[in-house]
Write a protein that holds these residues in place. Structure first.
Motif, short mmCIF file in Angstrom:
data_model
loop_
_atom_site.label_atom_id
_atom_site.label_comp_id
_atom_site.label_asym_id
_atom_site.label_seq_id
_atom_site.Cartn_x
_atom_site.Cartn_y
_atom_site.Cartn_z
N ILE A 167 0.84 -1.20 0.00
CA ILE A 167 0.00 0.00 0.00
C ILE A 167 0.87 1.25 0.00
N GLY A 168 2.01 1.19 0.68
CA GLY A 168 2.91 2.34 0.73
C GLY A 168 3.49 2.71 -0.62
N ARG A 169 3.47 1.79 -1.57
CA ARG A 169 4.05 2.04 -2.89
C ARG A 169 3.00 2.37 -3.93
N ARG A 170 1.77 2.53 -3.54
CA ARG A 170 0.72 2.74 -4.53
C ARG A 170 0.84 4.12 -5.17
N SER A 171 0.41 4.20 -6.40
CA SER A 171 0.40 5.45 -7.13
C SER A 171 -1.03 5.97 -7.18
N ASP A 172 -1.21 7.15 -7.75
CA ASP A 172 -2.56 7.70 -7.89
C ASP A 172 -3.43 6.76 -8.73
N ALA A 173 -2.84 6.16 -9.75
CA ALA A 173 -3.59 5.23 -10.60
C ALA A 173 -4.03 4.02 -9.78
N ASP A 174 -3.19 3.55 -8.87
CA ASP A 174 -3.55 2.42 -8.03
C ASP A 174 -4.68 2.78 -7.08
N ARG A 175 -4.71 4.02 -6.62
CA ARG A 175 -5.77 4.45 -5.71
C ARG A 175 -7.15 4.27 -6.35
N ALA A 176 -7.25 4.56 -7.63
CA ALA A 176 -8.53 4.42 -8.33
C ALA A 176 -8.99 2.96 -8.31
N VAL A 177 -8.07 2.04 -8.48
CA VAL A 177 -8.41 0.62 -8.44
C VAL A 177 -8.82 0.22 -7.01
N ILE A 178 -8.06 0.69 -6.02
CA ILE A 178 -8.37 0.39 -4.63
C ILE A 178 -9.75 0.92 -4.26
N GLU A 179 -10.07 2.12 -4.74
CA GLU A 179 -11.40 2.69 -4.47
C GLU A 179 -12.50 1.87 -5.13
N ALA A 180 -12.25 1.38 -6.34
CA ALA A 180 -13.25 0.55 -7.04
C ALA A 180 -13.47 -0.75 -6.28
N VAL A 181 -12.40 -1.36 -5.79
CA VAL A 181 -12.52 -2.59 -5.00
C VAL A 181 -13.32 -2.29 -3.73
N GLY A 182 -13.00 -1.19 -3.08
CA GLY A 182 -13.70 -0.81 -1.85
C GLY A 182 -15.18 -0.55 -2.07
N LEU A 183 -15.51 0.08 -3.17
CA LEU A 183 -16.92 0.37 -3.48
C LEU A 183 -17.71 -0.92 -3.67
N ILE A 184 -17.17 -1.83 -4.46
CA ILE A 184 -17.85 -3.11 -4.70
C ILE A 184 -17.95 -3.91 -3.40
N ALA A 185 -16.89 -3.90 -2.59
CA ALA A 185 -16.91 -4.62 -1.32
C ALA A 185 -18.00 -4.05 -0.41
N LYS A 186 -18.10 -2.74 -0.37
CA LYS A 186 -19.12 -2.09 0.48
C LYS A 186 -20.52 -2.44 -0.01
N GLN A 187 -20.73 -2.38 -1.33
CA GLN A 187 -22.05 -2.69 -1.89
C GLN A 187 -22.46 -4.14 -1.60
N ARG A 188 -21.49 -5.03 -1.59
CA ARG A 188 -21.79 -6.46 -1.38
C ARG A 188 -21.73 -6.85 0.10
N GLY A 189 -21.17 -5.98 0.93
CA GLY A 189 -21.03 -6.31 2.34
C GLY A 189 -19.97 -7.35 2.63
N VAL A 190 -18.89 -7.31 1.84
CA VAL A 190 -17.78 -8.25 2.02
C VAL A 190 -16.49 -7.45 2.13
N SER A 191 -15.38 -8.13 2.39
CA SER A 191 -14.10 -7.44 2.52
C SER A 191 -13.50 -7.15 1.14
N ARG A 192 -12.57 -6.20 1.13
CA ARG A 192 -11.85 -5.88 -0.12
C ARG A 192 -11.06 -7.09 -0.60
N ALA A 193 -10.48 -7.83 0.34
CA ALA A 193 -9.70 -9.01 -0.03
C ALA A 193 -10.58 -10.03 -0.76
N GLN A 194 -11.80 -10.19 -0.29
CA GLN A 194 -12.71 -11.14 -0.94
C GLN A 194 -13.02 -10.71 -2.37
N VAL A 195 -13.25 -9.42 -2.58
CA VAL A 195 -13.53 -8.92 -3.93
C VAL A 195 -12.30 -9.12 -4.82
#
Length: 107
Positions: free
Chosen positions: A24-52
């Motif tokens: 996570i410490g090495r992520r770039s701005d482009a990586d943040r967009a992917v992390i946010e997309a994973v987080g959004l789907i995880a939140k919508q489904r009620g599961v963890s980011r790792a599971q998504v």
């Protein structure tokens, strides 16, 4: 014979600027967009980011056994739970759209 030192050592608070390496410490701005997309789907489904993330990997052709690197029981629980998640085509597109390939480093 005992020697007595009258001076008390002084302790200076110091902030270290060098960060410990983490993925996570090495992520770039482009990586943040992917992390946010994973987080959004995880939140919508009620599961963890790792599971998504693991569900996405499992749905990619050519991947038959992802290496999960479970070092804690929770990691294994997330991996097992990911087996029952089927991402929709829209969710996969939302995860892949912001991804920008990174150059291979270190070889």
């Amino acid at each position: 014979m005992k020697t007595r030192i009258d001076k008390k050592p002084t302790i200076t608070a110091r902030r270290f600027t060098r960060k410990r390496w983490t993925p996570i410490g090495r992520r770039s701005d482009a990586d943040r967009a992917v992390i946010e997309a994973v987080g959004l789907i995880a939140k919508q489904r009620g599961v963890s980011r790792a599971q998504v993330a693991l569900a996405w990997v499992l749905q990619k052709q050519g991947i038959s056994a992802p290496i999960i690197g479970a070092s804690k029981p929770g990691h294994l629980n997330d991996a097992l739970a990911a087996l029952s998640i089927r991402l929709t085509a829209d969710e996969i597109a939302a995860l892949e759209q912001p991804y920008i390939p990174h150059p291979v480093v270190g070889f």
